[in-house]
Structures are given as C-alpha cells and as structure tokens.
Scaffold this active site. Structure first.
Site, PDB file in Angstrom:
ATOM      1  N   GLY A 484       0.872  -1.258  -0.135  1.00  0.00           N
ATOM      2  CA  GLY A 484       0.031  -0.017  -0.109  1.00  0.00           C
ATOM      3  C   GLY A 484       0.942   1.188  -0.002  1.00  0.00           C
ATOM      4  O   GLY A 484       0.810   2.155  -0.654  1.00  0.00           O
ATOM      5  N   SER A 559      -4.304   6.956   6.063  1.00  0.00           N
ATOM      6  CA  SER A 559      -3.522   8.161   6.032  1.00  0.00           C
ATOM      7  C   SER A 559      -2.335   8.418   5.020  1.00  0.00           C
ATOM      8  O   SER A 559      -1.841   9.224   4.790  1.00  0.00           O
ATOM      9  CB  SER A 559      -2.763   8.169   7.622  1.00  0.00           C
ATOM     10  OG  SER A 559      -2.024   7.091   7.320  1.00  0.00           O
ATOM     11  N   ASP A 732      -2.371  -1.291  12.751  1.00  0.00           N
ATOM     12  CA  ASP A 732      -1.758  -2.495  12.665  1.00  0.00           C
ATOM     13  C   ASP A 732      -1.424  -3.413  13.320  1.00  0.00           C
ATOM     14  O   ASP A 732      -0.812  -4.647  13.511  1.00  0.00           O
ATOM     15  CB  ASP A 732      -0.326  -2.270  11.811  1.00  0.00           C
ATOM     16  CG  ASP A 732      -0.315  -1.701  10.589  1.00  0.00           C
ATOM     17  OD1 ASP A 732      -1.738  -1.540   9.978  1.00  0.00           O
ATOM     18  OD2 ASP A 732       0.752  -1.275   9.846  1.00  0.00           O
ATOM     19  N   LYS A 830       6.009  -9.939   3.556  1.00  0.00           N
ATOM     20  CA  LYS A 830       5.426  -8.583   3.037  1.00  0.00           C
ATOM     21  C   LYS A 830       6.339  -7.621   3.942  1.00  0.00           C
ATOM     22  O   LYS A 830       6.998  -6.585   3.378  1.00  0.00           O
ATOM     23  CB  LYS A 830       4.086  -8.537   3.378  1.00  0.00           C
ATOM     24  CG  LYS A 830       3.649  -7.136   2.840  1.00  0.00           C
ATOM     25  CD  LYS A 830       1.911  -6.995   2.823  1.00  0.00           C
ATOM     26  CE  LYS A 830       1.481  -5.942   2.063  1.00  0.00           C
ATOM     27  NZ  LYS A 830       1.727  -4.568   2.821  1.00  0.00           N
TER      28      LYS A 830
HETATM   29  O1  LIG Z   1       2.141   5.395   6.149  1.00  0.00           O
HETATM   30  C1  LIG Z   1       2.202   4.357   6.577  1.00  0.00           C
HETATM   31  O2  LIG Z   1       3.489   3.810   6.428  1.00  0.00           O
HETATM   32  C2  LIG Z   1       1.265   2.990   7.032  1.00  0.00           C
HETATM   33  C3  LIG Z   1      -0.088   3.601   7.470  1.00  0.00           C
HETATM   34  C4  LIG Z   1      -1.169   2.628   7.769  1.00  0.00           C
HETATM   35  O3  LIG Z   1      -1.999   2.805   6.978  1.00  0.00           O
HETATM   36  P1  LIG Z   1      -3.185   3.462   6.862  1.00  0.00           P
HETATM   37  O4  LIG Z   1      -3.146   4.951   6.780  1.00  0.00           O
HETATM   38  O5  LIG Z   1      -3.918   3.200   5.420  1.00  0.00           O
HETATM   39  O6  LIG Z   1      -4.238   2.981   8.045  1.00  0.00           O
HETATM   40  C5  LIG Z   1      -0.588   1.475   8.147  1.00  0.00           C
HETATM   41  O7  LIG Z   1      -1.585   0.466   8.279  1.00  0.00           O
HETATM   42  C6  LIG Z   1       0.527   0.831   7.172  1.00  0.00           C
HETATM   43  O8  LIG Z   1       1.024  -0.374   7.572  1.00  0.00           O
HETATM   44  C7  LIG Z   1       1.536   1.692   7.111  1.00  0.00           C
HETATM   45  C1  LIG Z   2      -1.683  -2.190   5.952  1.00  0.00           C
HETATM   46  C2  LIG Z   2      -0.321  -2.520   5.971  1.00  0.00           C
HETATM   47  O1  LIG Z   2       0.354  -2.218   4.690  1.00  0.00           O
HETATM   48  P1  LIG Z   2       0.217  -1.290   3.316  1.00  0.00           P
HETATM   49  O2  LIG Z   2      -1.032  -0.623   3.638  1.00  0.00           O
HETATM   50  O3  LIG Z   2       1.419  -0.717   3.278  1.00  0.00           O
HETATM   51  O4  LIG Z   2       0.074  -2.226   2.377  1.00  0.00           O
HETATM   52  C3  LIG Z   2       0.222  -3.268   6.868  1.00  0.00           C
HETATM   53  O5  LIG Z   2       1.618  -3.573   6.580  1.00  0.00           O
HETATM   54  O6  LIG Z   2      -0.189  -3.877   7.729  1.00  0.00           O
END
Ligand SMILES: O=C(O)C1=C[C@@H](OP(=O)(O)O)[C@@H](O)[C@H](O)C1
Ligand SMILES: C=C(OP(=O)(O)O)C(=O)O
Length: 846
Positions: A484, A559, A732, A830
């Site tokens: 993501g 975020s 998380d 991952k």
């Molecule tokens: O900005 C980041 O590095 C992250 C933000 C979070 O996601 P969300 O903002 O979608 O909750 C988290 O869950 C993800 O693992 C990493």
């Molecule tokens: C939500 C997660 O990752 P991402 O959104 O970066 O894929 C995670 O690492 O739990």
C-alpha cells in the site's frame, strides 16, 4: 568452501557437509538474484567469496562474457567481454557458453563452445587468451559442445571432440602455452574430463571419456597411464568416488582401482542404472542417476542394484548435486525438486520454480546453492526452519518466553526515506533499512524509474542517488505487488515527472481505494486515469509536474494518501496548503511523514484546529502534541498544513528505527506466555505510533519494566484482563491485541478501526472467522470487534488471507495452545521475511 569447476572441485557433485536449505521460499531463501547479460547453460563456480559465471550474447552469440559476483551480496564485481574466434552455431538447447569455467583458486579459466579459452585473475584481469579454433582451424562444431575443462597440476585440460579435428590439450595454467596435445576420435562428444586425485603418494590423473574408451592420462604430459576399452556415453561424464570409478558405459560400469596403482578392474555393469544426460552422483555407498525423462534411480555401489526409484516432473539435462542428505535436482524448465535421500526411499520434500529454464548443474558453497538460469544467476541460502511441503507451520507451545530481540527496520520509515532520498539532492544512505517484499518493490520501482539504488542486503544499507526532484525516465510500468505505501507514495511522487507512468499491483491492490489521493493530486493539476475500476489501481499517470496551491484531502480511509501528498509537495511549483477532511486515521503515520521530511531538511507549518480530547482509554494520557518543523499540531481533526514549495530535500545518512508493528508480536509473546521480552532499538519516543501498543498491554495488566541499559521497551506478562481499546492510531496492531485477548479474563473490545477492512484483507472479518476457530466468541462491528475468550482454547488451522499480520499474530496463540497451524506462513515476507526464525530464536532463549 570453493566449488572450483563443473560438478565441484573434485567433480563429484557432492557437498556432503554443507547445510543447504532444503525447502525454499522466495523471500526467505532467495539470497539474491543477478541478471545476466546473455544466454548460457554453463554452471557457476565459486572461488572463495566470488561466484563466476559465463554467458554469450549478440545476434550471432559471438560476444563472450565472464562475470564475477560477490557471493555474499550478489553485487557484480567485474564483467569481461571477448569476441569469439570459433564457430558460434549451436543446438537450441545448448549455447556458446555451454562449458563451465574452472579455477585453481587463483585464476579463472573460461572455455566456450567456440573453443576460446580465456584465463583471468580473480580481479578479472586478462592473463592470457587462446583461440583454439584459430590455432587448429579444423576443430569446430555447430551443435554447442559442452565439455568443461579441469585444472590439475597447474594444467588446464581442454577436451575438444567433434566432427572435425579433435584433440585433448594440456595447457599451462600460468602461461597459456600448450604442453601437450593428443589426437582424439573425430566424433561429437560432450563429456568432460574427470579428475582422479592422487592417493598415498601416487600421481593425479585425468580421465578422458569418449565413444571408444576411458583413458587415464598424466596432466603435465598427456601420457596415457591406463585405458578401459569400452563404448562410453558421449554426454554424461565419469564420476570417481574413492578407489571406484563409475563410467557411463553399458548402462553404468563400476571399475575398481588397485591401491597400488595399475590398471582398474571391472566390479560390475548394470543396465538398470543406465545414465541419461546428467552424470551419476555417488555418495555413501549409493549411486543416483536421473534419466532425461525424469526417473530418479538410486543404486547400491556394491552390486549396481536398484534400491528405489522416483518419478520427477519434467526433462533433465543438469547433473544434480548432493548436500546435507538431499539431492537437488533441476529440470529443464527451471523447476527444482529436492529429494531427501538419506532414508530407505527417496522423498520429494519440496519444489521451487525458478520460472526460467535452467540447464546447468548447480554449485554449492558455504551453506548456499547457486543456479544459473537462462537470464539470472540465483543464490539460495538461509535456514528454513519449520515450513513443511504442505506450506504450513505448526507452532510449538512454550513456557514463559524470556529474551530480547531487535526487529528488522521499519517498513514505513524505510519506504518514506526511499521516496525522500530519490527526490533529494545528493546520495542518501539508509542504515538499518528493512529488506522485505514491501521495501523491495519500492527499491525495484526506483531502479525502474532510472534511479541508482545500491542495496547492500548483508549490511542492511540502501544508498540512493537523489535526482533533485527529477524522475529520470519518461515512462514506466511499475508493479508494487501488495504494498500500500509503495502504491500511494509513488502515485504522488510520479506526478512530479514528465511522461506516462502506470502503477499496478496484486488483485487485492486493485480493490484497495486510492480515489482520495487521486482527487487531491488532481486539485494540484495532476492527470491520473483509472485503467479498470474507478477509484482503484491500476492507475495511469500523465505527469507534467505539480502546480501547488490549496488542496483538501480526506483522511478517514487511509493516512497514506496525505503522507504521499506531503512527500511530493516540496517539488510543486508553489507552496502546498493542505486541509484534511474527515477524521484522520493512523495519525502518527502522518506525524512520521513530517518527521522524516524534516530530517531531509524540509520543514512545514502545521495548524491545529481546536484541540480535542483523545478518545483513547487509559491512564488519562495528555493530549498528543506534535512538534514538527516550524509549527505545532496534534493531528486531531481537521488539520491544516503548509509545505514550502518549490523546495528540496537534502541527502543525508538516515538511520531507520526497528519496526514497531513487528515489535508488537514479541511484546505480545511476553504477555501471552507470562514471560518478559525486551524489544531493542525502540523507545516510547519512537517516531512510530505503533509503540503505543505497549500501552494496551499495560492496560491488560502487563508491566512496563525499565531495561538495564535504559534503552528498549520491556514488557513483563502478568494476569491479563480484557479491555476496551480505541486503536485508530495504531491499527496494524489490532490483530496482535486480538491474539492476546484470547488469554485475558473477560471480553476485549477494539474500536476506531473501520479502515482495517481495507488492508491486505478485511482484517475484522478475517479475525472474526479465525478467532472463532479457537473457540472464542466474536462480535463483529463496522469499526471493530469484541472478543470473548472461551473457557478453553482449542488448536486450529488458521487461514492467513495473504496478510502477513494474520500469520504473525495468530502464530502467537500457538505459543500456549497446542495444535495451532498457520497456513501459508511465507506471507510474512511482506514486512518480516524471517519472522518465524526470529520467534523461534526468542523462544529458545538464544
Ligand atoms: O503510512 C504508512 O506507512 C502506513 C500507514 C497505515 O495505513 P493507513 O493509513 O492506510 O491506515 C498502516 O496501516 C500501514 O501499514 C503503513
Ligand atoms: C496495511 C499494511 O500495509 P500497506 O497498507 O502498506 O500495504 C500493513 O503493513 O499492515
């Protein structure tokens, strides 16, 4: 250890004492993979800490390559190229780089089917070069002869047998001069010479096999010492084991060499052990033979009887290797099949698909095994503790865990620092960077976009040459797998470029929303199209730069949209003023973004609207006040911030903290087992909000203890009670808390996390399903869940939904409940490829 020539230093294909991993998983066991410039079916060799491999390229395959890689890092140390002087025609299954190179530990001798023989020192400097076709113009073939040279007694033995002029030459290793040359039958022969190492004061000999005989010759003179006259195969080669010689003749023929020297005597002939293209492998009283069609036979050396047979998949050319009780076989399509051979019967214990043809025999050294595929050189290494061929892992229960651990680098910090480093002016070095799928796709994407990135995996450093806000290439099609952060951060960054960029990911990525980011970037002048489903990847970005100005962005889905926008903003043409609409989830991640940007020398102003009370339960914590750059903000809703633009990041040496989300599993392990675990390298003042997970454990009854050094976070497990937890800021760790909740007295309720339904999987639904398998009662709500533990927990087989956090969190239940099996444990790659090893190490107190 070395592996100096084809089939190893002693031509036996055996590295008995080497502990090579026998079950392979992409992220855990592919230590590295290096792209090769041309084709080849030769085997790699290992000389000390170097791996050497040959290749040929060009429309006529007349460009000859010798490449040397650092065995540890996979970094290319040197690459030499030569023009072929002989014929380059070859059969489609063969290649000009068909013969494996050989070394005497100081020099490398690379031989090609063109009869070109090149000697280089270990730094790749040319010592001498022989175009044997230029010297002996009637020698030549058009099928790609593959006889690999050997080096014995400072002599390189090259066997050149084909339809034309045929000979074996002994060439002085130091000078390249021909010491001797003996005529040979003029008929195609792919077999390689075999070294017969001297015993008890005798002399070394070289065995030369051809259609009419097997001759033992003296390496320095070429004088024939004995001859076994019999029709031998002209593809596989002879194998020596102690005083016995196994010749691919009449099926397989075993000869015994008298200890006193002199001619060998025949022990037996066995047509049941007839050899295919691969040479026989002999070890510990057993002979292994794989036929071209995939039948693997094991015979005994005493009589040549067949002990067992096994049918394997595919067609086999490459000679297998034996290490640590396993035979490593690779078929022509690049499917490795690993057979356990130290039992009564052979058993395929695992398979690994390299996804490219592999015709060369592997090389083994220092606990690693190397394969030369059509396009890549692969190093497989690392321990593989527990994953079975059924791709699951059963967690063993344990008493209280006491220990300390330093998790790998933070995913979120690594990927932010990589973006800032690429946009910065100068070269940034990340220290303690994470090496996992999510960071690898970011590194690979940057390389694809034209950035120079040097990832030293062993040192956990990544050096990035920043391009001052430029995206070097004008088009790229980037695949981010399941990451993501990579998808969101690159979407924003790529709008700064000039050209057309496409971003795509795994099927789940195509379901994860991105519209809020796309709409925000559009307000700043970006042009982004959805290729398939509106609101989700794949995206096509028509980049012409960002103009800047006012922008509003939603913060209630992820975020990461705001973080991505913030990191691109300094390269807009005018200042970017952002207001965040809706409740911002995962606020500490935005704060982390601001802090990382600050380290790269970009300050920002933040304006907090009316401060609101944190909804978090607990010891009446103070409001989070965030000091970043010039302003102060607490990231409660709504927030506004202003990022100066045009501005720039400055390169630096950046230290990445250990991953706080990963740390949650070990702290939870202390809570669940009633032990005491210290997570090193993190503190309560970390820039990662997930360190607050410790607060939830404290609410449940655990104790936060001071550490001896004053650094790290130490949690001691105590009797646990259920709690209510508002986890919007550190979602998380919801799955980790859910695992702990099973061992508490009374229900635990998690709220504030509707957005975790949009992660790697719908994490609320996945938790509900899996926790029920343990016997828990679960009430699922749109924004969270309530978990009521049963009177007695039971073991279960747990699905992981391609979600690393399902695997890591649910594994913790198995620390106390027998029979917990985690399916597809490899999905932890991952963010944490070695999670299960680290958990095991912590359990064992090591
Ligand atoms: O900005 C980041 O590095 C992250 C933000 C979070 O996601 P969300 O903002 O979608 O909750 C988290 O869950 C993800 O693992 C990493
Ligand atoms: C939500 C997660 O990752 P991402 O959104 O970066 O894929 C995670 O690492 O739990």
């Amino acid at each position: 250890a070395d592996w100096l020539q084809f089939r190893g230093t002693d031509n036996r294909s055996v590295a008995a004492g080497e502990a090579v991993p026998s079950m392979w998983d992409e992220v855990k066991n592919v230590a590295w993979k290096a792209a090769l410039p041309g084709e080849g079916v030769s085997s790699p060799i290992i000389v000390g800490d170097r791996v050497v491999v040959t290749a040929s390229s060009g429309p006529n395959q007349d460009r000859l390559h010798v490449l040397c890689f650092d065995a540890e890092s996979g970094q290319e140390l040197w690459h030499r190229q030569f023009w072929a002087t002989g014929r380059t025609l070859h059969h489609p299954t063969s290649s000009v780089a068909a013969n494996s190179p050989a070394s005497d530990g100081e020099r490398i001798f690379a031989f090609f089917s063109t009869n070109d023989l090149v000697a280089l020192d270990l730094d790749g400097d040319l010592l001498w070069l022989r175009g044997l076709t230029a010297d002996y113009p009637k020698a030549g073939n058009d099928v790609g002869m593959a006889s690999s040279p050997v080096v014995v007694d400072s002599t390189v033995i090259a066997q050149v047998e084909n339809q034309g002029d045929s000979f074996v030459a002994g060439i002085d290793a130091a000078t390249g001069k021909t010491l001797w040359k003996i005529p040979r039958p003029e008929s195609a022969n792919w077999a390689s010479p075999t070294v017969l190492t001297a015993k008890d004061g005798g002399q070394n000999l070289v065995l030369l096999q051809c259609g009419t005989d097997l001759a033992a010759v003296e390496p320095r003179t070429g004088r024939t010492v004995w001859k076994f006259e019999n029709s031998c195969s002209t593809i596989p080669s002879t194998t020596v084991d102690g005083n016995e010689v196994y010749v691919p003749a009449n099926g397989l023929t075993a000869l015994s060499l008298p200890a006193s020297g002199g001619d060998p005597t025949m022990l037996w002939e066995s047509n049941k052990l007839s050899v295919g293209s691969a040479s026989p492998v002999v070890h510990d009283g057993k002979i292994y033979i794989v036929k071209r069609a995939g039948v693997l036979s094991c015979g005994d050396t005493a009589e040549g009887d067949v002990l067992w047979q096994l049918r394997l998949k595919g067609t086999f050319w490459a000679t297998p290797v034996l290490a640590d009780g396993h035979l490593f076989l690779i078929n022509q399509d690049g499917l490795a099949q690993i057979v356990k051979v130290d039992g009564e019967e052979g058993e395929v214990v695992s398979e690994y698909d390299f996804g490219e043809p592999v015709l060369g025999s592997p090389a083994v050294a220092d606990g690693a095994i190397y394969f030369r595929g059509e396009s890549n050189l692969w190093k497989m290494a690392g321990s593989f503790l527990v994953v079975s061929a059924s791709n699951s892992i059963e967690i063993q229960t344990t008493g209280p865990i006491h220990g300390s651990i330093r998790p790998p680098g933070s995913k979120s910090i690594t990927n932010r620092a990589l973006i800032c480093a690429a946009l910065a002016r100068g070269t940034t070095t990340l220290v303690g960077a994470l090496d996992s799928d999510d960071t690898r796709v970011m590194v690979d994407a940057l390389k694809q976009l034209g950035f120079t990135v040097d990832h030293d995996k062993a040192a956990a450093t990544i050096a990035v040459e920043g391009r001052g806000g430029q995206i070097p290439v004008r088009s790229a099609d980037v695949y981010v797998e399941a990451s993501g952060t990579t998808m969101r951060f690159l979407t924003a960054m790529l709008t700064l470029g000039q050209g057309k960029f496409r971003l795509d990911g795994v099927p789940r990525m195509r379901e994860r929303p991105i519209a809020d980011l796309v709409e925000a970037l559009e307000q700043l002048g970006a042009n982004i199209k959805y290729e398939a489903n509106p609101g989700c990847p794949p995206l096509v970005i028509h980049a012409t730069g960002l103009k800047g100005g006012d922008v509003s962005i939603r913060g209630d889905i992820s975020s990461q949209f705001l973080s991505g926008l913030m990191m691109a903003a300094p390269y807009a043409k005018s200042p970017v003023k952002v207001s965040v609409e809706g409740e911002l989830v995962s606020k500490p991640y935005v704060q982390m973004t601001a802090k990382v940007m600050n380290s790269f020398d970009v300050p920002m102003k933040q304006f907090a609207a009316k401060p609101q009370r944190h909804r978090k339960e607990g010891a009446g914590e103070a409001q989070r006040i965030v000091k970043v750059g010039l302003g102060e903000a607490n990231f409660m809703k709504p927030i506004k911030l202003e990022i100066p633009a045009p501005s720039r990041y400055m390169a630096l040496k950046y230290k990445v903290e250990p991953d706080a989300s990963a740390a949650s599993y070990f702290l939870a392990a202390a809570a669940i087992t009633g032990g005491c675990v210290t997570v090193e390298g993190l503190s309560r003042s970390s820039i990662q909000g997930d360190v607050e997970f410790a607060d939830e454990l404290i609410k449940m009854g655990c104790e936060l203890e001071p550490t001896d050094s004053g650094e790290g976070i130490r949690i001691r497990g105590r009797n646990l009670k259920g709690i209510e937890a508002y986890m919007s800021d550190y979602s998380d760790t919801v799955q980790t808390l859910a695992a702990v909740a099973l061992f508490a007295e009374g229900p635990t309720t998690v709220t504030g996390v509707p957005h975790i339904r949009l992660k790697e999987t719908d994490r609320i639904a996945a938790l509900a399903t899996e926790l029920r398998k343990f016997g828990a009662k679960v009430d699922e709500r749109p924004d969270g869940l309530t978990i009521t533990p049963p009177a007695e927990l039971r073991g279960a087989e747990i699905e992981t939904y391609d979600d690393h956090r399902m695997a890591m969190s649910m594994a913790l239940v198995g620390l106390r409940v027998p029979g917990v099996v985690i399916l597809d444990p490899g999905c932890t790659s991952k963010t944490y490829p070695r999670f299960f090893e680290d958990l095991d190490r912590l359990k064992s107190g090591a």
